[in-house]
Every structure is written in C-alpha cells, then in structure tokens.
Design an enzyme around this catalytic site. Sequence first.
Site, PDB file in Angstrom:
ATOM      1  N   LEU A  15    -115.393  89.721  19.627  1.00 32.72           N
ATOM      2  CA  LEU A  15    -114.701  90.153  20.885  1.00 32.72           C
ATOM      3  C   LEU A  15    -115.123  91.872  21.145  1.00 32.72           C
ATOM      4  O   LEU A  15    -115.100  92.278  22.105  1.00 32.72           O
ATOM      5  CB  LEU A  15    -112.916  90.547  20.717  1.00 32.72           C
ATOM      6  CG  LEU A  15    -112.295  89.172  20.405  1.00 32.72           C
ATOM      7  CD1 LEU A  15    -110.728  89.462  20.249  1.00 32.72           C
ATOM      8  CD2 LEU A  15    -112.462  88.343  21.607  1.00 32.72           C
ATOM      9  N   GLY A  18    -117.473  98.192  16.828  1.00 30.83           N
ATOM     10  CA  GLY A  18    -117.285  99.554  17.041  1.00 30.83           C
ATOM     11  C   GLY A  18    -117.962 100.176  15.586  1.00 30.83           C
ATOM     12  O   GLY A  18    -118.664  99.648  14.911  1.00 30.83           O
ATOM     13  N   ALA A  20    -116.381 101.233  12.930  1.00 28.34           N
ATOM     14  CA  ALA A  20    -115.952 100.847  11.714  1.00 28.34           C
ATOM     15  C   ALA A  20    -115.993  99.381  11.381  1.00 28.34           C
ATOM     16  O   ALA A  20    -115.953  99.123  10.209  1.00 28.34           O
ATOM     17  CB  ALA A  20    -114.370 101.430  11.956  1.00 28.34           C
ATOM     18  N   GLY A  21    -116.593  98.696  12.351  1.00 24.64           N
ATOM     19  CA  GLY A  21    -116.370  97.331  12.016  1.00 24.64           C
ATOM     20  C   GLY A  21    -116.600  96.391  13.188  1.00 24.64           C
ATOM     21  O   GLY A  21    -116.655  96.650  14.642  1.00 24.64           O
ATOM     22  N   ASP A 130    -105.913 108.268  15.173  1.00 24.63           N
ATOM     23  CA  ASP A 130    -107.111 108.036  16.023  1.00 24.63           C
ATOM     24  C   ASP A 130    -106.592 107.165  17.503  1.00 24.63           C
ATOM     25  O   ASP A 130    -106.928 106.323  17.856  1.00 24.63           O
ATOM     26  CB  ASP A 130    -108.127 106.962  15.258  1.00 24.63           C
ATOM     27  CG  ASP A 130    -109.308 107.040  16.255  1.00 24.63           C
ATOM     28  OD1 ASP A 130    -109.586 108.092  16.729  1.00 24.63           O
ATOM     29  OD2 ASP A 130    -110.092 106.223  16.115  1.00 24.63           O
TER      30      ASP A 130
END
Length: 725
Positions: A15, A18, A20-21, A130
Amino acid sequence: MARKIGSRYTAQQVLGRGSAGTVWLGEGPEGPVAIKLLREDLASDQDLVGRFVQERTALLSLDHPRIVGIRDLVVDGTDLALVMDLVRGSDLRSRLERDRRLAPETAVAVTADVADALAAAHAAGVVHRDVKPENVLLDAAAPTGPGGAPPALLTDFGIARLVDAPRRTRATRIIGTPDYLAPEIIEGLPPRASVDIYALATVLYELLAGFTPFGGGHPGAVLRRHVTETVTPLPGIPEPLWQILAQCLAKAPASRLTAGELGDRLRGTLPLLAGVPPIEVAAPDGRGDESRDAYDDGDEADDAAYGDRPEGARRGAVPLVRAAAPDSSRDTHTSIKLPTAEELAAGPPGARRDPSDRGTGHGHKHRAVPAAVRRRRLKLAAAAAATVVAAGLGGWALASGGDSGKHHSRQDDAPGSGAPDHAIPTAPTGTAASPQGGTGAPVALPRWSAFHDLPRAGVSLTGGPRALDLAGTTYVFARGTDQNIWYVTRDDASGRYGFWQRLTGIHVADDPAVVSASPGTLDLFGLGTDGLLYRRTLGTTGGGWSEWFQVDERTKFDAAPAAASSEPGRIDLVGRTGGDLVTASLVDGRWNAWAVVPTPGQITGAPGLVSRRGGTLEAFVVRKADGAVLRLPYADGAWRPTQVVQGMPASGRVEPVTLAGHTCLLAPAPGGSLTQAVSSPAGVWAVQPLREPASSGVALTASGGTADVWVTTADGSLAWASGRL
C-alpha cells in the site's frame, strides 16, 4: 507476490513505503488487515526487538473509535511487524494534496476526532510523537460529520516510540517530522503528551492555510523557526478558533491545552464555522502551495545531501530519506545530532525577543552569531540544529493568551536538582564599590502598626507573598497549597480588599515574583514544578491576563526568582540554580542570556531584588555556609563587590524595598521571628528583631516614607501592617 508474516498473517499487496518500513494489505484469521513491516535493519536490532515486545501490551490496549487499532505485534525471524485494522479510505495528506486546504468546519471536525484519539492514548500513558497528516486516516465507509468531514482515525502509534529507543538515540539526537516537532523536542527535552498537542495544532493550521506555520526550506531552518518564531495569525477565521490554535502552538508546554480540552473547545466552535468557505491566504514569502521554492534554500550542496526533492513536493512535509520517491505513507523522519555542552559553551552570548510583543515584527527570539558562522551552520542540518538548541540557552519569553480556568498541572518534567545542565557565563563585574551617597546620621528603623488579617483565600497559603503597588491599587500574590498562584487587590484610597482570584495553567513550586516595568502593566513570574521559570502579564487598564510563557526552557531553578525594573521598560531577574545566583534582563523586547553573579560562597534560599535608582540594582541573598545576608550591588553595567549586612540573621528570603531613599530589608529569622534592617547613606545597617507573626516569607511595598508589609501566618492566611520611618 504474497508473503507470510508470522504464522497467522499473509501480506498480499504493498500500500505504501516510508522511512520506517512498508505498509501491506494483508489477510488474517479475522479478515483483511493492514500490516506495517519495519525495515530489516530495525528488525536486526535486538534492543529494539526487546522494546517491541515490551510495548506490546500498551499498544494492544489502545481501544478507541478514533484510533486505528493494533491487533498484533509479530516478531518472526527477520520480520518485525504491526498488524492493524484496515481502514477503507485515504490519509489526510492525500486529501490536502487534492484540495490544497479544507473548509474551516471540515478541518476542525477532523482535528477534534484526532484530539479524541490522543486523549484516550494519553490517558493510557501513550504519547504518539509523530502526529501529522500522513498518520490521520479518513474512513470513507462511515457516515460523514460536520462539513461533510469523514471520521478521522489516528494511526502509527508506537512507531516513533519504538524506533527512538534510548540506546539508538543516546539522548543526542532528535527524531520526528520537522514541520510538526514541538520546540521542547528540538531543545532535547523528553517527549510528553504536550508534544502531540503542538503537532496536532500544526496539522489544523495546515488544513486551514495549506501550509504549516513554520515549514519550508532547509530542515534546520524549519527546526529553528519552531524555537524562535511566533505563529502568524490566519485571516478570516473566528477569534475563538484562533485563540485555540495560538494556545496549542505556545512554546511553553504547560500553556497548551490537554487533548480532551482541545477536542471539547474545537467542537464548541463548529456552529461559528458552518458554511464558511476555505480561507484564502498566501504562503510566507510569496511561496505558493505547489512551488518547489518552498524547499529551496539556495544551496545545491544541501540538496545533494538530502537527495533529489520530488517534483511538485509541498512544504507540508520535508522529505529527508535519500532518494526516496513519494509514496502513500510519506514517513518523513529526521535524526539530527544535538551539540554537546562544550560545543554550546564555545558560542557567543546572544539575545532573544519576547514573543508577547505582538504586532511589532519583533516576535523572533534568536541568538546572535556571526554571519560566517550562520552560513556554515546552514550547510549541514546538524549544525543548523546546534543553532536551534543554542537559541534555547538564552531567555525564553512566554506566550500570551487567556486563562484556561481549569485546575490542572501540565508540567512535562519532574523537578530537577537545580544544577545547571548547560554552561552559564559570568556576569560583568567591577572592582569599584557601588555609589553609596554621603555620610550622615544613622537612620531610624521603621515603626510598624499592629498586624491585621486579610480576607482568607480559597485555600491555605504557603511560603512568602509578593506585592506590588501600581497606580493606586496594591496587588498581593501568594502560593496556595493547591500549587496555584492566588492574588487579591487592595484599593489604596479606601484600604478595602477585593476577592481572592486563582491563576491556573501551571503548578508552581515556590513563591511568585512581580514587577511593573511599564505604566499599566504588571509582570508575574512563577517557578513551575518542572523547575522552569514562567511569565504572565496583566494589563491593568483592561487588557486582562496573558497566558503563561516560558522565560527559559533550559535553565532550571531551585528557588523562587526575584524581579525588579532598573529602567523604564526593562525587567531584571535574579534566581538561584545549583547554589549560584544567576541574572537575566528583558531589554527592548529581548531576553539576554542568563549569567552567574559571583558571590563569596554558595547561596541558599530565594534571592531578593530592588532598584533604588535608574541603572542600579541591589540583590540580597543568604550565604549557605554561615547564614549571613549578602548585598550584591549593580551599577554602571557591572556587579560590584559584595557587602555583608552585619548583624542580620535570616532563615528565608530577604525582601528589600526602597523607603524614603533608603534600602529597607525584612526577612524571617531563626526561631520564627522577623528581622528588619535599614541602610544609612554611608552603607551602615541598623538591624532590629521584630516580635511579629512568624512567617516563612514577607512582602513589602513602599511609597515615600510609608511602607506596607504582608506576612503568611501559621493558619495559612495573610496578615498586613503599615510602617513609617
């Protein structure tokens, strides 16, 4: 290609990606899910894996209609994943990219939903850390709310919390998304619930304006603006909504609303916003929403350091992942090294502007540095962050607004030891004695009337009061046992006292300080339970109280401050930190940096401060070693040699006042009595004990040859007496 995640889940389709993953559409035992698979280097960090497991219970317990639920945390070989509810819809960033900005009613409804999510998380002890449009999902399958807004859900709880482990950051780096970072995070303080409120207020500003209040350009410049600049008002929105925004974007964490308060107050503005179209406002410096100039700081080297910036990227989020292409998750974390104390100590002293100076163009607060140094620092984000943190070492003036009226403590840090955690320079000193005047006959001591009880406050009072006579009205302030500051006014002509009033917003740990530097204006200073100093201003001609502002976010104090005004428009402060006397001044709307005033030995208790004539000060402290009262004069721009007030014992704060041209002192003495002293023109002190109500502190005001004194009594009330020379 499908892949197994643990034994229960299958990841089927990407999907988004980013920093971080990667987020996958997946399938689990109970149907479709979203799976956030963290990067392999994170999964190989055993410390993070252990932290991941420890956080499992807290994250799984977050159950609220406005939170994207975390169903499971999977640790399987090299896979580290969060399994979450699948929300059918887009994220808020995609909505902004399509519409540029939202109608105020829609923006407020979305923000109120997110505030509800944060309120539930904060109640469970979880800070998101965040909050940004990428982490707000809009549920397209649910009925719409006010302004046609789809229900908003907050996601990605725990990502910043997991990645920013103490071992990974070593307390020398900041992690987050630059446009939404609270000033205290940039200054290196630990993240508390108030950082989420600041970030959410930034999101609301962006929804209304189409750009963030401090975004655009080099990441280091963005961080610096959070610390040094005040928010620019948005035209065309109702004043109640702007007041909410301004309060939640306050530099002082304690001044911001809680998440629950924010949601309630935002919903209270919805009737005012029905049918209001999106506002038209130009981005700062003439930059449009879609201009690449929003990222252009004129330095190609910086562009190379951070990778090519995507075409059409907006200033709503600054991409910091090298060569990262735009994607649906848009994680835009930054990790910038903070300078050491030694590096900071090497910088030149600077000054700050007071953000309460509204409408003058002087709301910035920055430390002055040479132009060459500024250019060099802008080359690298790390050096830019050093500039930001150095800015926090000067005075930090506090934000203005209204009193919330709610009885909460919003302190974000536990009280510290009081020892300074950064280098504080030494104040200018001179070898010559300060002007004392001519010699003459000894001065008679004041003769005091009997003490009379004041009306009782709503709570018992503790510590020592502080008082100020201003244009025929005397203001008396004291600290209550509820850790709020209480005050009462007296009409000097009639001698009548009004009703006690409570000032909320922060909890205080010691006595307040009060000063008037301009006609019709009163400045109040309080020592928060976090050890930091806060300021609040009252316009006595009808302006009302401002909100609390932080004076300095780095320097912690271990005793009540003292304030005086040595020149019109100037506020002088002295405080105690780590056994040292430190001083700072507000001059022409700028706070200078705190500096240590040399004293012969460590001091104890709170200081006192008075100005007898323009350009001079007298500070009074108690020496820790022997309990002696020390007088530290300031004249001609320098602190002069210390004088001992012979024969005056003191066990608490020494309160000075100018009485008929002389300096008069009152202080609690050992054994529960009071001691008074008056200086002669030759600098000789006449001292006398008083058998009056025992008190832990006193307040003094004087006009001509008449003085008034207030003391805190044993039953938690105040008593008052008058005296004359």
